[in-house]
Scaffold this active site. Structure first.
Site, PDB file in Angstrom:
ATOM      1  N   LYS A 124       0.931  -1.099  -0.146  1.00 18.45           N
ATOM      2  CA  LYS A 124      -0.109   0.146   0.126  1.00 18.45           C
ATOM      3  C   LYS A 124       0.988   1.191  -0.156  1.00 18.45           C
ATOM      4  CE  LYS A 124      -0.155  -0.442   5.011  1.00 18.45           C
ATOM      5  NZ  LYS A 124      -0.779  -1.218   6.087  1.00 18.45           N
ATOM      6  N   ARG A 128      -9.742  -0.896  15.120  1.00 18.05           N
ATOM      7  CA  ARG A 128      -9.613  -0.332  13.927  1.00 18.05           C
ATOM      8  C   ARG A 128     -10.565  -0.932  12.884  1.00 18.05           C
ATOM      9  NH1 ARG A 128      -3.616   0.727  11.098  1.00 18.05           N
ATOM     10  NH2 ARG A 128      -4.130  -1.677  10.408  1.00 18.05           N
ATOM     11  N   TYR A 148      16.534  30.117   6.274  1.00 20.60           N
ATOM     12  CA  TYR A 148      15.393  30.583   6.984  1.00 20.60           C
ATOM     13  C   TYR A 148      15.524  31.032   8.458  1.00 20.60           C
ATOM     14  CZ  TYR A 148      12.549  30.278   2.977  1.00 20.60           C
ATOM     15  OH  TYR A 148      11.857  30.341   1.659  1.00 20.60           O
ATOM     16  N   MET A 204      11.789  24.284   1.441  1.00 19.19           N
ATOM     17  CA  MET A 204      10.675  23.399   0.693  1.00 19.19           C
ATOM     18  C   MET A 204      11.444  22.501  -0.409  1.00 19.19           C
ATOM     19  SD  MET A 204       7.361  24.569  -1.546  1.00 19.19           S
ATOM     20  CE  MET A 204       6.776  25.244  -0.245  1.00 19.19           C
TER      21      MET A 204
HETATM   22  C1  LIG Z   1      -0.041  -2.157   6.697  1.00 16.93           C
HETATM   23  C2  LIG Z   1      -0.488  -3.440   7.135  1.00 16.93           C
HETATM   24  C3  LIG Z   1       0.064  -4.711   7.246  1.00 16.93           C
HETATM   25  C4  LIG Z   1       1.962  -4.167   7.236  1.00 16.93           C
HETATM   26  O1  LIG Z   1       2.267  -3.813   8.552  1.00 16.93           O
HETATM   27  P1  LIG Z   1       3.990  -3.553   8.786  1.00 16.93           P
HETATM   28  O2  LIG Z   1       3.930  -3.199  10.170  1.00 16.93           O
HETATM   29  O3  LIG Z   1       4.240  -2.418   7.842  1.00 16.93           O
HETATM   30  O4  LIG Z   1       4.805  -4.918   8.554  1.00 16.93           O
HETATM   31  C5  LIG Z   1      -0.211  -5.795   7.697  1.00 16.93           C
HETATM   32  N1  LIG Z   1      -1.294  -5.861   7.718  1.00 16.93           N
HETATM   33  C6  LIG Z   1      -2.439  -4.848   7.536  1.00 16.93           C
HETATM   34  C7  LIG Z   1      -3.809  -4.865   7.768  1.00 16.93           C
HETATM   35  C8  LIG Z   1      -1.904  -3.435   7.363  1.00 16.93           C
HETATM   36  O5  LIG Z   1      -2.839  -2.734   7.185  1.00 16.93           O
END
Ligand SMILES: *Cc1c(COP(=O)(O)O)cnc(C)c1O
Length: 354
Positions: free
Chosen positions: A46, A140, A256, A304
């Site tokens: 992701k 969650r 800055y 930036m």
């Molecule tokens: C992002 C995610 C992972 C990966 O977790 P890491 O801590 O980066 O290894 C695994 N399962 C779910 C449901 C996630 O959202």
């Protein structure tokens, strides 16, 4: 004469690179797959593979043997599908709209159903093989244990039933508690595979491995538990080009708000990385760069698009040279105050990924 917009491919190379060590990436997946024991390791890709780049990361992991991919958004599916079959992709946010149900059925990626509403929506849209997220205490995403007996759940064709660990990077009582609840869920839900562990939970031992593990952070070099430093290698090596080298006299200030004042004559390089690239202001006066083995400190505020670096120790350095940006995830996290996750995911789109 009309002036046509130039072809983006014809633009000069970016002054900012994110070099991916493909051998280290593949070795990390293999090490995590081995550490997963009887379970097989998948990959969380992701957020553009934690910003390292889906086109750079996915083919390497696929060739190493990975065949399970996790993204958060439906919009992330096409990019991953360019490299692997849709049936290997799971979408963690699930189908919240009928558009998403239709898209899932059209492209063949599996939704991870998180609620009874999503289960109903999936069945209403025609259904098919899906995954199921079960909440075991993180609060969650996921169906609560008490809802697993709902007849809707029994109607699903679940490939992978999973849960997510809240505190696997600590030795917390919550870990065993979530494991216990997941075992309970496993006894009552029908699924082809079960999956509990993220990167950190892989190191909690065989009890946590089940059929599939879902590492993200550690594939990319992150070390959420100290014992993982024995087998995880750094993967991401950012570099920035020198735009200008200037002489700064004692008493003069840099950047800055004039937060840095020279106490001696210095050579200062202005390099092409700033907070718009994810090199946040947390690195002001703390960042470290390298050139031909010399360690070079960032000085003054990060701008930036630019950062000033003390290059007094490398008199040969010139405009157009490349500096390495020190980015060992454990060091970078400790020094900047960002989590190792943020260290990666903030990296911006102006890096050329290679
Ligand atoms: C992002 C995610 C992972 C990966 O977790 P890491 O801590 O980066 O290894 C695994 N399962 C779910 C449901 C996630 O959202």
């Amino acid at each position: 004469m009309p002036i046509l917009p130039p072809d983006p491919a014809a633009a000069p190379a970016a002054p900012l690179r994110l070099c991916i060590d493909k051998d280290a990436l593949a070795a990390n997946w293999r090490a995590l797959d081995r550490a997963s024991g009887t379970g097989k390791a998948g990959a969380a890709v992701k957020a553009n593979a934690y910003s390292l780049g889906v086109p750079q990361v996915v083919p390497v992991l696929r060739d190493a043997g990975c065949a399970d991919w996790f993204v958060a958004h439906w919009q992330e599916v096409p990019g991953v599908m360019a490299h692997v079959p849709a049936g290997e992709i799971s979408v963690l946010h699930g189908p919240v709209t009928m558009d998403e149900v239709a898209f899932a059925r059209e492209c063949g990626a599996r939704p991870v159903l998180n609620t009874l509403e999503q289960a109903a929506r999936w069945i209403e849209g025609g259904g098919g093989t899906c995954d199921l997220m079960i909440d075991t205490g993180m609060n969650r995403l996921g169906v609560s244990l008490k809802d697993l007996g709902d007849p809707l759940i029994a109607r699903l064709d679940v490939d992978c039933a999973m849960s997510h660990m809240a505190s696997a990077d600590e030795d917390a009582p919550k870990n065993a508690q979530q494991l216990g609840r997941f075992r309970e869920a496993r006894a009552s839900v029908k699924a082809r595979r079960f999956s509990l562990a993220n990167s950190a939970a892989i190191a909690l031992g065989p009890d946590y491995h089940f059929d599939l593990t879902r590492p993200g952070l550690s594939l990319y070099g992150g070390i959420p538990r100290r014992e993982m430093s024995a087998f995880i290698r750094q993967v991401a090596f950012p570099q920035a080009a020198v735009l200008q080298v200037r002489r700064v006299m004692p008493g003069e200030t840099v950047g800055y708000n004039a937060t840095f004042q020279a106490t001696r004559e210095m050579r200062v390089a202005i390099v092409s990385v700033g907070y718009a690239d994810g090199y946040l202001r947390a690195w002001s006066d703390k960042g470290r760069f390298s050139f031909e083995g010399a360690a070079l400190p960032a000085i003054g505020r990060v701008s930036m698009d630019m950062t000033a670096v003390d290059v007094s120790d490398v008199p040969t350095l010139r405009e157009g040279d490349w500096l390495g940006i020190e980015y060992d995830p454990v060091w970078a996290s400790r020094t900047s105050g960002l989590s190792q996750y943020e260290i990666f995911t903030v990296l911006g789109s102006r890096f050329s990924r290679r």
